[in-house]
Design a protein around this motif. Structure first.
Motif, PDB file in Angstrom:
ATOM      1  N   GLY A 232       0.784  -1.229   0.000  1.00 28.11           N
ATOM      2  CA  GLY A 232       0.000   0.000   0.000  1.00 28.11           C
ATOM      3  C   GLY A 232       0.811   1.272   0.000  1.00 28.11           C
ATOM      4  O   GLY A 232       0.373   2.300   0.512  1.00 28.11           O
ATOM      5  N   ARG A 233       2.010   1.223  -0.584  1.00 26.17           N
ATOM      6  CA  ARG A 233       2.856   2.410  -0.675  1.00 26.17           C
ATOM      7  C   ARG A 233       3.155   2.715  -2.142  1.00 26.17           C
ATOM      8  O   ARG A 233       2.912   1.878  -3.004  1.00 26.17           O
ATOM      9  CB  ARG A 233       4.149   2.197   0.126  1.00 26.17           C
ATOM     10  CG  ARG A 233       3.874   1.965   1.615  1.00 26.17           C
ATOM     11  CD  ARG A 233       5.150   1.791   2.420  1.00 26.17           C
ATOM     12  NE  ARG A 233       4.867   1.308   3.776  1.00 26.17           N
ATOM     13  CZ  ARG A 233       5.792   0.988   4.667  1.00 26.17           C
ATOM     14  NH1 ARG A 233       7.081   1.080   4.347  1.00 26.17           N
ATOM     15  NH2 ARG A 233       5.442   0.559   5.859  1.00 26.17           N
ATOM     16  N   PRO A 234       3.694   3.893  -2.443  1.00 30.66           N
ATOM     17  CA  PRO A 234       3.933   4.262  -3.843  1.00 30.66           C
ATOM     18  C   PRO A 234       4.895   3.316  -4.569  1.00 30.66           C
ATOM     19  O   PRO A 234       5.681   2.606  -3.944  1.00 30.66           O
ATOM     20  CB  PRO A 234       4.534   5.669  -3.743  1.00 30.66           C
ATOM     21  CG  PRO A 234       4.050   6.192  -2.437  1.00 30.66           C
ATOM     22  CD  PRO A 234       4.000   5.008  -1.523  1.00 30.66           C
ATOM     23  N   LYS A 235       4.844   3.347  -5.908  1.00 27.45           N
ATOM     24  CA  LYS A 235       5.701   2.489  -6.726  1.00 27.45           C
ATOM     25  C   LYS A 235       7.182   2.728  -6.462  1.00 27.45           C
ATOM     26  O   LYS A 235       7.999   1.823  -6.601  1.00 27.45           O
ATOM     27  CB  LYS A 235       5.415   2.738  -8.218  1.00 27.45           C
ATOM     28  CG  LYS A 235       4.073   2.211  -8.693  1.00 27.45           C
ATOM     29  CD  LYS A 235       3.896   2.485 -10.176  1.00 27.45           C
ATOM     30  CE  LYS A 235       2.536   1.991 -10.660  1.00 27.45           C
ATOM     31  NZ  LYS A 235       2.340   2.302 -12.107  1.00 27.45           N
ATOM     32  N   SER A 236       7.530   3.959  -6.098  1.00 28.66           N
ATOM     33  CA  SER A 236       8.945   4.264  -5.849  1.00 28.66           C
ATOM     34  C   SER A 236       9.468   3.590  -4.591  1.00 28.66           C
ATOM     35  O   SER A 236      10.688   3.549  -4.374  1.00 28.66           O
ATOM     36  CB  SER A 236       9.154   5.784  -5.758  1.00 28.66           C
ATOM     37  OG  SER A 236       8.312   6.340  -4.764  1.00 28.66           O
ATOM     38  N   ALA A 237       8.584   3.057  -3.768  1.00 19.06           N
ATOM     39  CA  ALA A 237       8.945   2.252  -2.587  1.00 19.06           C
ATOM     40  C   ALA A 237       9.986   2.974  -1.724  1.00 19.06           C
ATOM     41  O   ALA A 237       9.778   4.127  -1.351  1.00 19.06           O
ATOM     42  CB  ALA A 237       9.421   0.869  -3.037  1.00 19.06           C
ATOM     43  N   THR A 238      11.107   2.298  -1.418  1.00 18.88           N
ATOM     44  CA  THR A 238      12.095   2.863  -0.497  1.00 18.88           C
ATOM     45  C   THR A 238      13.302   3.450  -1.222  1.00 18.88           C
ATOM     46  O   THR A 238      13.581   4.649  -1.138  1.00 18.88           O
ATOM     47  CB  THR A 238      12.579   1.778   0.489  1.00 18.88           C
ATOM     48  OG1 THR A 238      11.450   1.274   1.216  1.00 18.88           O
ATOM     49  CG2 THR A 238      13.588   2.362   1.478  1.00 18.88           C
ATOM     50  N   TYR A 239      14.018   2.622  -1.951  1.00 16.20           N
ATOM     51  CA  TYR A 239      15.282   3.064  -2.528  1.00 16.20           C
ATOM     52  C   TYR A 239      15.098   3.898  -3.786  1.00 16.20           C
ATOM     53  O   TYR A 239      15.896   4.799  -4.058  1.00 16.20           O
ATOM     54  CB  TYR A 239      16.200   1.857  -2.755  1.00 16.20           C
ATOM     55  CG  TYR A 239      16.601   1.226  -1.440  1.00 16.20           C
ATOM     56  CD1 TYR A 239      17.479   1.879  -0.586  1.00 16.20           C
ATOM     57  CD2 TYR A 239      16.055   0.018  -1.016  1.00 16.20           C
ATOM     58  CE1 TYR A 239      17.827   1.350   0.646  1.00 16.20           C
ATOM     59  CE2 TYR A 239      16.394  -0.531   0.214  1.00 16.20           C
ATOM     60  CZ  TYR A 239      17.284   0.139   1.040  1.00 16.20           C
ATOM     61  OH  TYR A 239      17.611  -0.388   2.265  1.00 16.20           O
ATOM     62  N   ARG A 240      14.052   3.644  -4.549  1.00 15.99           N
ATOM     63  CA  ARG A 240      13.765   4.524  -5.686  1.00 15.99           C
ATOM     64  C   ARG A 240      13.354   5.904  -5.174  1.00 15.99           C
ATOM     65  O   ARG A 240      13.696   6.923  -5.769  1.00 15.99           O
ATOM     66  CB  ARG A 240      12.662   3.936  -6.568  1.00 15.99           C
ATOM     67  CG  ARG A 240      13.120   2.737  -7.398  1.00 15.99           C
ATOM     68  CD  ARG A 240      12.051   2.297  -8.389  1.00 15.99           C
ATOM     69  NE  ARG A 240      12.391   1.028  -9.004  1.00 15.99           N
ATOM     70  CZ  ARG A 240      13.225   0.865 -10.026  1.00 15.99           C
ATOM     71  NH1 ARG A 240      13.835   1.926 -10.535  1.00 15.99           N
ATOM     72  NH2 ARG A 240      13.475  -0.331 -10.529  1.00 15.99           N
ATOM     73  N   THR A 241      12.622   5.933  -4.070  1.00 18.06           N
ATOM     74  CA  THR A 241      12.255   7.215  -3.462  1.00 18.06           C
ATOM     75  C   THR A 241      13.504   7.978  -3.049  1.00 18.06           C
ATOM     76  O   THR A 241      13.626   9.182  -3.298  1.00 18.06           O
ATOM     77  CB  THR A 241      11.345   6.998  -2.238  1.00 18.06           C
ATOM     78  OG1 THR A 241      10.114   6.420  -2.664  1.00 18.06           O
ATOM     79  CG2 THR A 241      11.052   8.316  -1.531  1.00 18.06           C
TER      80      THR A 241
END
Length: 789
Positions: A232-241
């Motif tokens: 339920g989080r954005p496609k960029s997730a953690t490391y892409r963010t």
């Protein structure tokens, strides 16, 4: 000063960096005259730094400006020559670099020029607001507060409001109303603690994820597969963010937590060694072309810590964890995550566990209620649910028991126990009384600030149920209902993506019949985005594949009857648009008495992309509008329209939709989408009270005829010769031109609406018969992308 409303005619933003320039851009979107200040340039015009930043706004993606030409409305200024301009400013927002000494020096410089009613606010992402206030005269301290926009300011809904002990409550009330209604934001009050609420919790969540990435020896691409839409989080997730934000910026935000030496999680507030190593070698993420990820040709690669080199990206969740994450029941999902020995499941449990532990411990320090934490994370980080919502939905007591066991076993990132209130027998932080306040040891309802009366359906948190109103009439496709006793009906669709099928089309017509007898006005509004993704392509393709062209034509004829019924209803029908309004959705709102559109409305006639043309009365309406605007030569009014429709253009904002002719000048734009229904109902009611009557049928519409069609055809021949369009594209566009121009008849000939509608149907069915159009529809249904054939 009067707290409500706060009248802001002119604003100034101090600092033309990334955030400052984009805040200025969004204030301009909101219709606020804005000055953008920066240092004096060493060469060229004194305000050259600000001028360059304003010009750069037009090149950014996603676009900070609702229209590129809005850049010309922002005035560039510099601190040496233009401080006197602050005398006329109602709101000053400081947005310079995160250096306390620089901020204090700037406040001393501007304070003599700020008038006696203006509000001064700092857009710091985490520095102490109270310390900043110390540099200000006592009178200005009462009008000073923190106001933290999230990046990018146009699109991120969250704004944190951080008062000092000296801030006048009336100033805060007025600013809250302005930010909510005029600027279109969701305001959350935060305590003056490092990184406030959103970044305090969000950055900790990322730090915990990073530590557990290393603990469980997972690849960065694996972690992103686990911490994106799957939970339920954005496609960029953690490391892409992190790459998008910038690894250096990420490190800076982490370092702002270093002052929290007494925090039980202080040892976690460190930049990981491997993150610092990437920064040291200049791999700062997207802005340098490499960070955790890099693009090599068409391939995406991810850094591998073991080899200290990049490898192909694409590793994902294990079969076991993918199956667990697919479970809909939160309690069952967490039970299986907790019980699993799969390293990925253990990683996910550990990150959630430490996040819950952290939020519970710090709730009383950083926020007034659990609701504020959850909404801050949802609005500022794009999560579907906040941490407290996730915890309560998964079973509050059971999760708490598991966390306590892990604390006792030394598995958590901090050894402190959960607060006593967590295990006092409660089932969570949300009840019918409101959201839990750890500081006040009480449940608190939502704010009673008058501005929220405009939000008939505010963004709900766990357990909040919206008033479903009173059903007036419904079928399988639509529901006509009322909210209160104002006599204004609300029509909502029941289909996926609010698409049109026979149930919806017939339902709209019947709902208008009912509304004309029982109500004074009607609003078409969906309980969630989008407004409508258009026609049911799957059903249309089925008719074409079965060679049932009679039913196919009947479908489009019914669509035309529906839009014309909306236009000629004896009560005003207002469309309330937010999100996508594509194809038939666009045509429906074109035929409304008025459209009220949220700023983030993406409107377009996209039928050409699937090999068809608009045939729900949209082309007819464009021809009619062109004839009324240019009765001597309707072709003048069709030039822009033809390009918009033939290229299947979709507006990037409601303002652009007006520019493209998809919205009318008289249509209304609101910046806060949660106010959309309120404004639409007010508009519908005002039209009804004004004695509104539907437009009379048009029987003498002058058309551009064969002359106009020949002009469009010449353009298409040139484009086809230059390989800008395919043969089928040219055929579609030629048929669009034929309808817009009224067919192969003499220029200036007079036709009626039925004539134009018949042309729409004729060309729509002819295109539907072609193999290439059927292939386009099938490809779009399968891939979600257009096919160029």
């Amino acid at each position: 000063m009067s707290a409500i409303p706060l009248r802001v005619r002119k604003a100034a933003v101090l600092g033309a960096g990334v955030m400052g320039a984009q805040i200025a851009a969004h204030l301009t979107n909101a219709g606020v005259e804005t000055l953008l200040f920066d240092l004096s340039a060493k060469d060229g015009p004194k305000s050259g730094i600000s001028q360059k930043a304003i010009e750069h706004l037009k090149k950014l993606s996603p676009a900070p400006l609702a229209l590129p030409e809005f850049a010309g409305l922002i005035r560039a200024a510099n601190y040496d020559e233009d401080l006197a301009l602050l005398q006329d400013v109602d709101l000053v927002i400081e947005a310079i670099a995160e250096r306390m000494d620089w901020k204090l020096a700037l406040y001393e410089k501007i304070a003599p020029h700020v008038n006696d009613h203006a509000i001064l606010a700092s857009n710091t992402s985490g520095l102490s607001i109270t310390e900043q206030a110390s540099a200000l005269p006592a009178a200005l301290q009462a009008r000073f507060t923190g106001v933290h926009f999230f990046n990018p300011p146009r699109y991120m809904y969250l704004v944190e409001l951080i008062p000092t002990p000296h801030t006048d409550p009336k100033v805060l009330e007025g600013l809250e109303a302005f930010l909510t209604s005029t600027v279109g934001k969701g305001v959350i009050y935060a305590r003056d603690t490092p990184n406030f609420i959103g970044n305090r919790v969000g950055v900790f969540s990322m730090l915990a994820t990073m530590q557990h990435t290393q603990q469980f020896q997972l690849g960065f691409d694996v972690v992103d597969a686990l911490t994106g839409p799957a939970i339920g989080r954005p496609k960029s997730a953690t490391y892409r963010t992190a790459d998008v934000v910038g690894l250096d910026t990420m490190a800076h935000v982490i370092k702002t937590l270093e002052s929290l030496k007494d925090d039980p999680w202080y040892a976690s507030y460190q930049v990981p060694v491997w993150l610092q190593a990437l920064i040291d070698k200049g791999a700062l993420g997207q802005k340098t072309g490499a960070g955790f990820y890099r693009k090599l040709g068409k391939d995406i690669q991810v850094i591998d810590l073991a080899s200290q080199d990049y490898r192909p990206s694409g590793q994902g969740a294990s079969d076991e964890v993918a199956a667990i994450l697919a479970i809909r029941d939160p309690a069952e999902k967490f039970a299986k995550l907790h019980a699993s020995s799969d390293p990925q499941a253990r990683f996910l449990w550990a990150t959630f566990r430490d996040l819950f532990h952290y939020c519970a411990w710090h709730l009383g320090d950083i926020a007034d209620t659990a609701r504020d934490v959850d909404l801050a994370i949802r609005w500022g980080y794009g999560w579907k649910q906040g941490p407290f919502e996730i915890w309560q939905a998964a079973g509050w007591k059971q999760i708490a028991t598991w966390i306590e066991a892990d604390i006792a076993a030394g598995k958590t990132l901090a050894s402190v126990p959960l607060p006593t209130w967590v295990s006092d027998g409660r089932d969570g932080v949300y009840t019918g009384q409101g959201a839990w306040s750890a500081a006040d040891q009480a449940y608190k309802p939502r704010s009673t600030h008058p501005v929220y009366a405009r939000q008939l359906f505010p963004d709900p948190v766990l357990g909040e149920t919206a008033d479903r109103g009173q059903t007036v009439w419904e079928n399988d496709g639509v529901r006509l209902w009322t909210l209160g006793d104002d006599g204004i009906g609300i029509l909502s669709f029941k289909t996926k993506m609010n698409t049109f099928n026979d149930h919806v089309l017939n339902g709209i017509q019947q709902a208008i019949d009912v509304a004309e007898q029982q109500l004074k006005a009607m609003v078409i509004w969906q309980t969630g985005e989008p407004f409508s993704a258009g026609a049911d392509l799957k059903g249309a393709l089925g008719l074409l594949k079965a060679d049932n062209f009679e039913a196919f034509e009947s479908l489009v004829a019914n669509f035309q009857r529906t839009t014309m019924r909306v236009k000629h209803a004896l009560i005003p029908v207002v469309s309330a648009v937010r999100g996508l309004a594509l194809g038939g959705g666009c045509e429906l709102q074109m035929h409304s008495a008025r459209t009220v559109a949220a700023l983030e409305s993406y409107i377009g006639l996209v039928e050409a992309g699937v090999g068809l043309l608009p045939a729900g009365s949209g082309l007819k309406e464009f021809a009619l509008r062109a004839a009324r605007q240019f009765p001597e030569d309707p072709f003048e009014g069709l030039k822009r329209v033809f390009e918009t429709v033939a290229m299947a253009k979709v507006s990037a904002s409601a303002f652009e939709a007006k520019q493209l002719g998809l919205l009318r000048d008289s249509d209304i734009i609101v910046l806060n989408s949660f106010e959309l229904l309120h404004v639409a109902k007010q508009t519908a009611g005002a039209l009804a009270e004004s004695g509104w009557r539907p437009p009379l049928p048009a029987h003498a519409i002058p058309v551009a005829g064969a002359t106009g069609w020949a002009n469009f055809k010449a353009q298409l021949v040139n484009m086809q010769a230059g390989y800008f369009v395919s043969e089928h594209d040219a055929e579609i566009a030629g048929r669009i031109a034929d309808v817009l121009c009224g067919g192969p008849i003499e220029k200036g000939s007079l036709v009626d609406e039925a004539w134009l509608l018949a042309l729409e149907r004729k060309h729509f069915v002819a295109l539907g018969r072609t193999e290439k159009t059927q292939a386009r529809i099938a490809h779009t249904l399968t891939t979600g992308k257009p096919l160029r054939n």
